[in-house]
Design an enzyme around this catalytic site. Structure first.
Site: not given
Ligand SMILES: Cc1ncc(COP(=O)(O)O)c(C=O)c1O
Length: 390
Positions: A136, A221, A250
């Site tokens: 993702f 990532d 985040k």
């Protein structure tokens, strides 16, 4: 204006786009690893803003930094210099894995991935991107093209071309697809949304070596694994990885929106004007990121994540409940795979005062703030036992 709970729920249901599924809890306040709804009901927050609340809610150092900066300057366009941005960039590069020596600042994870993909295509002159099954990487068109789940991708096809997916942790399959046309490979160190699957050293280091061999760039990532969550500031450190591009978002600014694409030496010069972002590197987010990086180090939060993550995983494993297939993760990024759908158990857990999130259909995922207490970890284990009927 005085709005009641029903009004709030009705307005969000009526006026929000409709893309989110929602639980009927109205969150209005948070402190550390606890959040409260508007009726004063308290929850232990193992959703943590989908992993963005590593520092906990209302961390005093971040509140102070944001308040002070808000009174000075919100906006400093990237065509000018700014004290907070300069310090934030220098600090990010200082703490990043060796070789990452510049950063593009933006506002979210998907934007950080978007920049990484664009830079990779630009500097290699190649188009092929290799991603992983269950991976993702975000929802904007470029990042979505590298995201595996077909429910997310298919409604928006055609996406960007020349993206190939290989099974995660299968180095021989990776070796079969990386070639002289590959611009980049993008991987998570632990697949988060895909179900909390840690990568193996062989796969991650092997993929990095294949990238070097074929002149492709290695994009890691770390949007969910960074910062501090897995027991190191960046999960790449567990495997001594040297990404050419690393995406972070985040938790990087303590919960204030921010993303960053860290750029390695192998990319060489990025030409001017090829990319940009109005809000990227704004002083408010940079002040929050600087305070976050300092507090994370000063409070030893990565070590705390390692210790408390082990406590949580050991506690969940010790339940030895027949409904549990596997408990896996690293630090405070923990997945508990069930033999059945996790949604009813997550709802029951919320009733018991613990918020956790799914990862795929059968996994209960725990991404609590790293400041969570031992007692709260033990309460989470107790409540999980209760809802599973251990
Ligand atoms: C590994 C990873 N990459 C990218 C993203 C996208 O981040 P954002 O939601 O900030 O766009 C996420 C979000 O969950 C993620 O976990």
């Amino acid at each position: 204006m005085d709005v009641n709970r029903d009004q709030i729920i009705a307005w969000e249901n009526q006026y929000e786009s409709g893309v989110y599924g929602k639980q009927s809890i109205v969150l209005v306040r948070g402190r550390g690893a606890r959040v409260w709804d508007m009726d004063g009901t308290e929850y232990i927050d193992c959703i943590g803003g989908h992993g963005a609340a590593a520092m906990g809610h209302a961390h005093p150092a971040i509140v102070t930094a944001v308040q002070a900066q808000a009174e000075r300057l919100f906006l400093a366009p990237n065509g000018f210099y700014n004290d907070m941005r300069a310090q934030c960039l220098a600090e990010l590069v200082r703490v990043a894995p060796p070789g990452l020596n510049r950063a593009f600042l933006c506002n979210s994870g998907t934007e950080a991935v978007e920049a990484a993909l664009k830079f990779a295509r630009l500097v290699t002159g190649r188009t092929k991107i290799v991603s992983t099954m269950r991976g993702f990487h975000g929802r904007s068109m470029g990042a979505l093209s590298t995201t595996w789940r077909k429910e997310y991708r298919e409604p928006f096809e055609p996406l960007i071309p020349d993206v190939t997916f290989v099974p995660y942790n299968r180095l021989e399959r990776m070796a079969g697809v990386i070639d002289a046309t590959t611009a980049a490979v993008i991987v998570e160190v632990i697949q988060g949304e895909g179900g909390v699957y840690p990568g193996t050293a062989e796969f991650l280091a092997g993929t990095q070596a294949l990238c070097r061999e074929h002149g492709a760039l290695f994009i890691v990532d770390e949007i969910q694994t960074g910062i501090g969550r897995t027991g190191k500031l960046f999960a790449s450190e567990h495997f001594d990885l040297r990404p050419d591009l690393m995406t972070v978002a985040k938790s990087i600014a303590g919960g204030i929106p921010m993303g960053s694409t860290l750029i390695g030496e192998r990319l060489g010069e990025i030409p001017g004007h090829v990319h940009g972002s109005t809000f990227g590197g704004n002083p408010l987010a940079c002040a929050a990121a600087l305070a976050t990086l300092h507090a994370m180090e000063a409070e030893g939060l990565p070590q705390r994540a390692a210790t408390l993550g082990a406590r949580l995983m050991d506690g969940l494993r010790a339940l030895d409940n027949p409904a549990i297939r596997e408990v896996r993760g690293m630090g405070l990024m923990v997945g508990m795979e069930l033999k059945e759908h996790s949604a009813p158990y997550l709802a029951a857990l919320a009733e018991q005062g613990v918020l956790a999130l799914p990862a795929g259909a059968t996994v209960m995922r725990f991404l609590p703030p790293l400041v969570i207490s031992e007692q709260d970890i033990d309460t989470v284990i107790e409540k999980v036992a209760l809802v599973l009927g251990s």
